[in-house]
Design an enzyme around this catalytic site. Structure first.
Site, PDB file in Angstrom:
ATOM      1  N   HIS A  34      -9.311  -5.861  -7.320  1.00 22.69           N
ATOM      2  CA  HIS A  34      -8.070  -5.806  -6.553  1.00 22.69           C
ATOM      3  C   HIS A  34      -8.202  -4.890  -5.359  1.00 22.69           C
ATOM      4  CE1 HIS A  34      -4.767  -8.107  -8.234  1.00 22.69           C
ATOM      5  NE2 HIS A  34      -5.139  -7.790  -9.458  1.00 22.69           N
ATOM      6  N   GLU A  62       0.314  -0.817 -16.505  1.00 24.07           N
ATOM      7  CA  GLU A  62       0.917  -1.968 -15.817  1.00 24.07           C
ATOM      8  C   GLU A  62       0.640  -3.257 -16.601  1.00 24.07           C
ATOM      9  OE1 GLU A  62       0.661  -4.154 -11.422  1.00 24.07           O
ATOM     10  OE2 GLU A  62      -0.931  -2.818 -12.101  1.00 24.07           O
ATOM     11  N   HIS A  63      -0.637  -3.499 -16.902  1.00 23.39           N
ATOM     12  CA  HIS A  63      -1.048  -4.672 -17.686  1.00 23.39           C
ATOM     13  C   HIS A  63      -1.714  -4.183 -18.968  1.00 23.39           C
ATOM     14  CE1 HIS A  63      -1.473  -5.894 -13.357  1.00 23.39           C
ATOM     15  NE2 HIS A  63      -0.694  -6.883 -13.777  1.00 23.39           N
ATOM     16  N   ASP A 110      -1.216 -13.022 -13.421  1.00 19.25           N
ATOM     17  CA  ASP A 110      -1.295 -12.825 -11.967  1.00 19.25           C
ATOM     18  C   ASP A 110      -0.948 -14.097 -11.213  1.00 19.25           C
ATOM     19  OD1 ASP A 110      -1.955 -10.175 -12.032  1.00 19.25           O
ATOM     20  OD2 ASP A 110      -4.100 -10.458 -11.680  1.00 19.25           O
ATOM     21  N   ASN A 145       0.835  -1.200   0.000  1.00 11.70           N
ATOM     22  CA  ASN A 145       0.000   0.000   0.000  1.00 11.70           C
ATOM     23  C   ASN A 145       0.872   1.253   0.000  1.00 11.70           C
ATOM     24  OD1 ASN A 145       0.948   0.270   2.616  1.00 11.70           O
ATOM     25  ND2 ASN A 145      -0.941  -0.441   3.562  1.00 11.70           N
ATOM     26  N   SER A 183      -3.112  -0.674  -8.990  1.00 12.35           N
ATOM     27  CA  SER A 183      -2.985  -1.622 -10.091  1.00 12.35           C
ATOM     28  C   SER A 183      -3.810  -1.183 -11.300  1.00 12.35           C
ATOM     29  CB  SER A 183      -3.434  -3.007  -9.627  1.00 12.35           C
ATOM     30  OG  SER A 183      -3.118  -3.980 -10.581  1.00 12.35           O
TER      31      SER A 183
END
Length: 919
Positions: free
Chosen positions: A277, A341-342, A375, A229, A252
Site C-alpha cells: 500500500h 484496521e484489518h 479492499d 495522506n 494502513s
C-alpha cells in the site's frame, strides 16, 4: 523462547511509534515483540504537517476559489486555466472511453457495495414511542451534501471512489462530490458508476478546505469522508466541527492472527498485500506457533523477489512485527489491544475465535476471506479506523451519512404521567438554579378543568407501544416509484429556441434588452413558471413602466411564439429532448402524467407533433388552466388525483422530473413522498443548474437520459436510438484574454444556424457547414479584431471542435468515416474525415490571394487544423482545382460539411467502430 527487543533512548520512531534505533538481527524481516512491548496509541499527523495544513485551510477559507486554484497549480494538481470541476457528463464520457471489461468490473463492484450498504440502511428505522402524555419520535435522515475524498498517489484508487460515493448515495445523500488530485480516467469512470454529481480535480488539504468551507462553485459539504495522506488527515482534523468527518486515518494496517494450521505462503502473501500500500503501512503477525514465524519469514523473502511493488513493500515490512503468544486467549488479548484496521483470523476454528474478538475495523474469518477481497468490494466498506482507534469507532458506512433526530409532542397534558413529567422538570430546574426553566415548565401544568378529565385520559393511553417504520428509500436503480411526473419545458421539450427567444423578442418590441442570463437568473429565483408573467415582470423591471399592460405583453408574446399572418412561430423550433422509445418504456412500466405551466393547446401541439399523445393523453395532463402554477404543489396533487393515486406519505415514492426550482419546490411542498428530480436541459451549464436545483431540495440532478433509465430500472435504449441527452448536443463556453466564445451544437439537427464571429466570410463558411451537415450551430464570439483576425478565427474553431467532441459522446454506433467531393463552379475540393480520436490535420487549399473578405487565407486553412485538434479527428482537406479563392474556400467547407454528416451518422450498432474497442 521469544526474542526480546532491547530498549533504546531515542526519539526516532517508525509509523507504529516504536523506536527505530534498534532492530532485530539481520535476516528477520519482521521485528519480534513481546505483549509488554506493544506500541501505544499514536498521533496520525505530524505536528509540522498539521501546522502547515492549517495555513492552507485558513487561506482557502478566507480567499475561496482564488486560493484553491493557486494551491492546485502550485502543487501540480492542475495546469493554469484547466477546469477543476467535472460534471456528470464529463464522468460519463470517461466511463464510455474505458474498455468494456473495466466498465463491467466497476459496475459489478459497485453493486456489491450497494447491496451491503442498502442492507445497513434498512437496519436502522424511524420509530414512534409513547412518553407521558404523548409521543416521541426518532427520525433518521441523511445529510444533504457529502464530500468523498479519493487519494491520487502512485496508482489510481477507483475502489475508494466506489466505497465512499456509493455508500453516500445508498444513505440518501442528495448531492455527492468526489475530490481526487489528477484523477485518472478510471477514477472518473468510477465516480460515474458511483453516481457522483461532481468531481473536484484537486487533492490535499486545499481540497478538504474547499469541501468544508466552500470555494467558488464548490459548495460546503455537511460531511467529508475518505482516506488520504497526512495533509488530508490534518485538514480533516482541522475542519471537524465545521462539518462531520468519518475518522482520522493513519497508515494502513493488517494483523494476521494465526495458529499452527495457517499456511505460511498465505500469511506472507497477505502481509505483503498490505505492505505494498505505502511505505508506512504496518503488517503484523500474532501467532501461537513459534515454528510458523521462520516459515513466514522465508516466504516473505521469496515472494518479495518477484513482487513488482518490492520497493514499497520491503520498506513497509520493516514497520511490521510479530508477537508469539502462549495460547489463543493471549493472542486475542494482544489483538484487542492493537485494535487493528484489518484483522484476519487464520486458525483451526476461526469462527469461535472471532466471537471472542472485540476491537477491529474489519474482521476476515478463515482462509477464504482474504483482506484484499474487502479492499475490492465484497460488500463491507474498506474505509476503516487505524492506530487503535477501532476501540471507539467503526468504519465508514451509511451511518456516517445519517443523522438521528428526535421529536416530542404532548397531546394529553392532563394525564397523571404528563403532570408528573412537568412537575419533575420544575423541581429539577429549581435544583439547578434555573428559575426560567422552572417557570417555563410550570406553564405546562393543566388547569383545574383539564384535571377533571385526567382519569378518562389516562385510560385512553393504556396499551400504547413503540412502532417502527421503514425509512423512505432514496431514488436508485432498485426503487420502483408509484408514478413518474414530467415537466414539459426543458425536460421533454427543448425550448431554448422558442419560449426563451419569445421572451427576448417580446422585450425587444417594447424597447427593452433582455438576454438569456436575465431569464436564467429569474428562473433560478423561482415563481417564474408562467413565461407570460415572467416576460411582463422582466420588462417592467428593466424599463420601470408600472402601467405596462400584462394582456398586451401576453398577446405580443403569443404572436411571436405561435406565429401570425401565415408565418410559423418559434414553437416550431422546439425539439424533443428524450428519445421517444425511452418515453414509451417509461410509460409502459409506470403510471405517468404531465405537469406543465403551458396552456392546454400548446401542450397538445407539442405532444401531437412528436407522437407522444398516446403516452400522455389529455386526461393525464395538468396544464395552466387547471390550477395554481408551480411552485404551488397543487399541480402535482392534481396529477396524482388524475392517476387515481392517494397523496399520502408512506405509500411509496413518486418522481417529479423538472428543470427549474419551481418544479422542485412544488415536489417538496407536496409532502407525500414526492421526490423532486432535477434535469439539466441540453446546452445549459450543468454545474450552475445543479447547484440551484439541489439548493431548493432536489434529491438527484441528472444530466442525461442514460441516468433516467438507470433511475427507472429500465434496460438501456438501443445505442444509436438516443445519446446521453436524447439529442447529441453540447454547449461550450470559452473565455481567454483575447476572446469570449459560446458554441451550441445539435448533431441531430436540421441545419439551423446563428453565427456571429465578427468575421463576415467566416460566418458565411460556418453557416454553409451547418446547412450542408445538418448540424444546428450557434456561435457567438467577441474577440480582439482590432488587432487582427487570428485570435477570433482560431478560438472559434477550437471551441467548435470542443463542442463537436462533447456532443459526439461515446461514439457508439457512428459511421466514423466520411468523405466528399464538392464543386463550386470551377473549384473542386475533396475532404476525408476519420473520427479516430487521434487529432491530425492535412490541409492544402492552394490560395492565390492573401485574404478573402476580411479574413486571411492562412487563417482559413488554420480553422480546419484547429477544429481537428480539439474535435479529436483525422482530417484531410484538399482543393483539387480552382481559380477563384472564394470558390476554393467555399467548396472545401461544403465538402467538409458533407463528410462530417456521413461520419456522424448512426448505424444502429451497439459497438464502437474500432478493432481496439475505443476511439
Amino acid at each position: 523462547t521469544r526474542h526480546t527487543l532491547p530498549t533504546a533512548d531515542t526519539t526516532t520512531t517508525d509509523p507504529m511509534g516504536r523506536d527505530q534505533g534498534v532492530r532485530d538481527p539481520p535476516g528477520n524481516l519482521l521485528a519480534r515483540l513481546t505483549p509488554d512491548e506493544l506500541p501505544k496509541m499514536r498521533d496520525v499527523v505530524h505536528p509540522d504537517i498539521r501546522a502547515k495544513a492549517a495555513t492552507i485551510v485558513q487561506t482557502v477559507q478566507n480567499k475561496g476559489e482564488e486560493a484553491l486554484l493557486e494551491y492546485a497549480v502550485r502543487f501540480g494538481d492542475l495546469k493554469q486555466g484547466a477546469p477543476h470541476i467535472l460534471t456528470r457528463t464529463d464522468l460519463k464520457r470517461a466511463f464510455d472511453a474505458i474498455p468494456k471489461e473495466q466498465q463491467d468490473l466497476l459496475v459489478r463492484t459497485a453493486k456489491r457495495i450497494e447491496a451491503f450498504a442498502n442492507a445497513q440502511r434498512a437496519s436502522i428505522r424511524d420509530l414512534k414511542t409513547p412518553i407521558p402524555g404523548g409521543y416521541a419520535w426518532q427520525r433518521v435522515s441523511p445529510v444533504e451534501r457529502a464530500g468523498c475524498y479519493a487519494p491520487g498517489g502512485r496508482f489510481p484508487l477507483p475502489s475508494s471512489v466506489l466505497m465512499t460515493a456509493v455508500t453516500a448515495r445508498c444513505a440518501g445523500v442528495r448531492e455527492v462530490w468526489v475530490a481526487s488530485p489528477r484523477p485518472a480516467e478510471i477514477t472518473k469512470a468510477a465516480a460515474h458508476v458511483a453516481r457522483a454529481d461532481f468531481l473536484l480535480c484537486i487533492g490535499g488539504a486545499q481540497a478538504i478546505a474547499a469541501l468544508a468551507y466552500g470555494a467558488g462553485d464548490v459548495p460546503p459539504c455537511d460531511t467529508i469522508v475518505g482516506p488520504g495522506n497526512q495533509w488530508v488527515t490534518a485538514a480533516k482534523q482541522l475542519v471537524s466541527g465545521k462539518c462531520s468527518i468519518d475518522m482520522l486515518a493513519g497508515p494502513s494496517e493488517l494483523l494476521v492472527l494465526a495458529d499452527d494450521t495457517a499456511k505460511p505462503e498465505v500469511v506472507a502473501a497477505d502481509l505483503l498485500a498490505q505492505a505494498e500500500h505505502d511505505v508506512v503501512a504496518i503488517p503484523m503477525l500474532v501467532t501461537t506457533c513459534e515454528e510458523l514465524v521462520p516459515l513466514v519469514e522465508k516466504e516473505l523473502e521469496k515472494q518479495l523477489k518477484t513482487l513488482s511493488t518490492n520497493s514499497t513493500a520491503s520498506k513497509s515490512i520493516a514497520n511490521g512485527f510479530v508477537v508469539v503468544c502462549e495460547n489463543l486467549d493471549e493472542a486475542i488479548k494482544v489483538s484487542d489491544f492493537l485494535a487493528p484496521e484489518h484483522l484476519e483470523v487464520l486458525t483451526k476454528d476461526p469462527s469461535s475465535v472471532s466471537e471472542k474478538l472485540n476491537h477491529y475495523g474489519a474482521l476476515f474469518i478463515g482462509n477464504n476471506a482474504a483482506e484484499v477481497l474487502g479492499d475490492y468490494g465484497a460488500g463491507p466498506n474498506h474505509t476503516l479506523p487505524t492506530g487503535r482507534t477501532a476501540r471507539y469507532t467503526g468504519g465508514l458506512s451509511v451511518h456516517s451519512f445519517l443523522r438521528i433526530r428526535t421529536w416530542m409532542q404532548i397531546t394529553d397534558k392532563s394525564s397523571a404521567a404528563a403532570v408528573q413529567l412537568v412537575q419533575d422538570s420544575i423541581d429539577l430546574a429549581k435544583l439547578e438554579g434555573l428559575e426560567g426553566h422552572s417557570k417555563s415548565a410550570a406553564h405546562r401544568l393543566p388547569t383545574n378543568s383539564e384535571v377533571a378529565h385526567r382519569e378518562t385520559k389516562d385510560s385512553a393511553h393504556v396499551g400504547r407501544s413503540t412502532t417502527f417504520s421503514d425509512l423512505p428509500v432514496p431514488p436508485n436503480g432498485t426503487t420502483r416509484p408509484r408514478a413518474v411526473l414530467f415537466d414539459m419545458d426543458g425536460v421533454l421539450a427543448d425550448v431554448s429556441q422558442s419560449y426563451r427567444h419569445a421572451i427576448i423578442e417580446t422585450a425587444r418590441f417594447y424597447g427593452v434588452d433582455i438576454n438569456k442570463e436575465d431569464i436564467q437568473q429569474a428562473k433560478e429565483k423561482g415563481n417564474a413558471n408562467n413565461d407570460w408573467v415572467l416576460t411582463h415582470r422582466l420588462i417592467k423591471d428593466k424599463n420601470g413602466d408600472k402601467k405596462l399592460c400584462y394582456e398586451d405583453v401576453k398577446d405580443k408574446f403569443q404572436e411571436i411564439y405561435l406565429g401570425s399572418n401565415g408565418e410559423k412561430g418559434l414553437r416550431d423550433n422546439e425539439t424533443l429532448i428524450p428519445n421517444k422509445g425511452l418515453l414509451e418504456k417509461i410509460a409502459k412500466s409506470y403510471p405517468v402524467a404531465i405537469v406543465t405551466g403551458r396552456p392546454r393547446d400548446e401542450a397538445e401541439y407539442f405532444l401531437s407533433l412528436h407522437g407522444l399523445s398516446k403516452y400522455f393523453p389529455a386526461q393525464l395532463r395538468v396544464c395552466m388552466e387547471d390550477c395554481k402554477p408551480k411552485p404551488s404543489p397543487e399541480p402535482i396533487l392534481l396529477a396524482l388525483k388524475k392517476l387515481g393515486l392517494q397523496a399520502k406519505p408512506g405509500l411509496g415514492p413518486i418522481y417529479m422530473i423538472g428543470d427549474t426550482v419551481d418544479d422542485i419546490r412544488a415536489a417538496v411542498d407536496a409532502q407525500c413522498d414526492v421526490f423532486g428530480i432535477g434535469f439539466v436541459p441540453p446546452g445549459k451549464e450543468a454545474l450552475r443548474v445543479s447547484r440551484s436545483l439541489y439548493n431548493c431540495g432536489a434529491v438527484r440532478v441528472m444530466e442525461s437520459m442514460d441516468e433516467i433509465q438507470g433511475l427507472m430500472n429500465l434496460e438501456p435504449t438501443e445505442s444509436g436510438e438516443c445519446s446521453q441527452s436524447g439529442l447529441r448536443t453540447a454547449r461550450v463556453h470559452r473565455k481567454t484574454k483575447e476572446t469570449t466564445i459560446t458554441c451550441e451544437l445539435n448533431l441531430d439537427g436540421t441545419g439551423k444556424s446563428k453565427i456571429s464571429t465578427g468575421i463576415g466570410f467566416l460566418d458565411h463558411m460556418l453557416t454553409a457547414v451547418s446547412k450542408h451537415s445538418q448540424i444546428d450551430v450557434n456561435i457567438d464570439c467577441k474577440g480582439d479584431l482590432y488587432v487582427d483576425d487570428h485570435h477570433s478565427a482560431e478560438d472559434v474553431a477550437l471551441t467548435f471542435g470542443s463542442a463537436f467532441k462533447q456532443a459526439l459522446g461515446n461514439k457508439v454506433g457512428i459511421t466514423r468515416f466520411g468523405w466528399a467531393l464538392v464543386p463550386l463552379d470551377e473549384a473542386l475540393s475533396r475532404v476525408v474525415v476519420d473520427i479516430s480520436g487521434r487529432p491530425s490535420a492535412h490541409v492544402n487549399l492552394g490560395f492565390k490571394r492573401p485574404s478573402v473578405g476580411t479574413i486571411s487565407t492562412e487563417m482559413l486553412e488554420h480553422v480546419f487544423e484547429s477544429f481537428a485538434m480539439t474535435a479529436g479527428i483525422t482530417l484531410h482537406v484538399e482543393c483539387i482545382t480552382g481559380k477563384n479563392d472564394h470558390h476554393r474556400s467555399e467548396s472545401a467547407f461544403k465538402a467538409f460539411a458533407r463528410a462530417l454528416k456521413t461520419a456522424i451518422q448512426r448505424t444502429g450498432s451497439k459497438d464502437i467502430p474500432s478493432t481496439k474497442g475505443a476511439l
